[in-house]
Design an enzyme around this catalytic site. Structure first.
Site: not given
Ligand code: AMP
Ligand code: TRP
Length: 337
Positions: A116, A199, A202
């Site tokens: 990041k 991956k 967003k």
């Molecule tokens: P965040 O949007 O970064 O707060 O992520 C929330 C949760 O979603 C966390 O547990 C991440 O590890 C999971 N996560 C985010 N992107 C992915 C993805 N592409 N595949 C699997 N898990 C994800």
């Protein structure tokens, strides 16, 4: 709620207007399952959200939208504790202690931070982003969680949590439960539909490969139908050489409960078009009621707020006890009231 159940804690940042499919399949789906067997704490990580610039009105709105989505996904406030991180001041309070226990180099090795900050440039990178994983450590340790259901990208943060829990316990005496990451192999990493080796995220370069659960179902169906596959035509699960098809099979299998082998058989001799058309339909069937339910919860902000008030109260009861123990162990003079 039976207190002899093992405890889980997890969090999600309310930084976008909608969860994406990776959030749901990688994390939230497991949260819903675990509330049946565990003493579950789930939190909207709004303190983490401001490590990158947020618009205040949007952050406030997105926090409510995130809660509504968690409820629509199946979290039940009678079966789990659902709360907003900033409602529980103990998170920031324990994070300070954990900051003082973490090496500067150790924090600098966190790959999410490195990625990041490299993207943003040093001048736009906050110290908050640097200590982000350490706040996450505090989130987990405050609840003495045994397991932390997350996607693969969070594994390093859970490793740091284990290291710091052990370090604190070693230095000051047994205080914290050393947690484990709970990461399901099948859905640990959901990939971008246009760039199936990256991956789903967003912050993807184009929104075409990103499935936002609250988007118009028609747009979602179109994204599925235009997913990138490969020049071969065989429908086979092989993430190494067939990343796109394998990702579609994972999504299909998780949303329907059908085994991957079963799907390979079902689509034997059929082209990618058939697989994508069917998956597009399955996705529409999933997101349509999800969007409706999310909207219903959003239409009733008083109920949402009262769920969060109750959640914060339950969370604080646990967090305050752990914080008091940790402060005592460190040597802070207890305040007399
Ligand atoms: P965040 O949007 O970064 O707060 O992520 C929330 C949760 O979603 C966390 O547990 C991440 O590890 C999971 N996560 C985010 N992107 C992915 C993805 N592409 N595949 C699997 N898990 C994800
Ligand atoms: N860092 C996590 C993410 O981006 C969100 C999070 C914050 C979290 N605190 C947590 C996850 C505690 C698990 C446990 O996905």
């Amino acid at each position: 709620m039976a207190t002899d159940r093992p405890r889980v804690l997890s969090g999600i940042q309310p930084t976008a207007g909608s969860f994406h499919l990776g959030n749901y399949l990688g994390a939230v789906r497991q949260w819903v399952a675990l509330q049946e067997s565990h003493d579950a704490f789930y939190m909207l990580a709004d303190l983490h959200a401001i490590t990158v610039t947020q618009d205040p009105a949007e952050l406030r709105a997105n926090t409510r939208v995130a809660v509504a989505q968690l409820l629509a996904a199946g979290l039940d406030p009678d079966r789990c504790t659902l709360f907003v991180q900033s409602h529980v001041p103990e998170h920031a309070q324990l994070a300070w202690v954990m900051n003082c226990l973490t090496g500067f180099g150790e924090a600098g090795r966190m790959t999410q931070f490195k990625d990041k900050s490299a993207k943003q440039g040093a001048d736009r990178t906050s110290v908050g982003l640097f200590t982000y994983p350490i706040l996450q450590v505090a989130d987990i340790l405050l609840y003495q969680a045994h397991e932390v259901p997350v996607g693969e990208d969070q594994r390093q943060h859970i490793e740091l949590t284990r290291d710091l829990a052990e370090r604190f316990n070693g230095r000051y005496g047994e205080t914290f439960t050393v947690p484990r990451a709970y990461i399901l192999k099948e859905t640990a990493k959901i990939y971008d539909l246009q760039e199936p080796t990256a991956k789903m995220s967003k912050s993807a370069s184009t929104p075409k490969g990103l499935i936002n659960l609250l988007d118009d179902p028609k747009a979602t169906a179109k994204k599925v139908r235009s997913a990138v596959t490969d020049t071969d035509t065989v429908i086979r699960y092989d993430p190494e050489t067939k990343a796109g098809v394998s990702n579609l099979l994972t999504i299909y299998s998780t949303l329907t409960g059908a085994g991957i082998g079963e799907l390979e058989e079902k689509y034997a001799g059929k082209g990618y078009g058939a697989l994508k058309t069917d998956l597009a339909e399955i996705m529409v069937e999933f997101v349509t009621p999800f969007r409706e339910q999310t909207q219903q919860y959003l239409d009733d902000p008083e109920t949402l707020d009262s769920i969060l008030a109750k959640g914060a109260e339950k969370a604080r009861a646990v967090a305050a006890e752990t914080l008091a123990q940790a402060y005592g162990k460190v040597g802070f003079l207890p305040a007399k009231h």
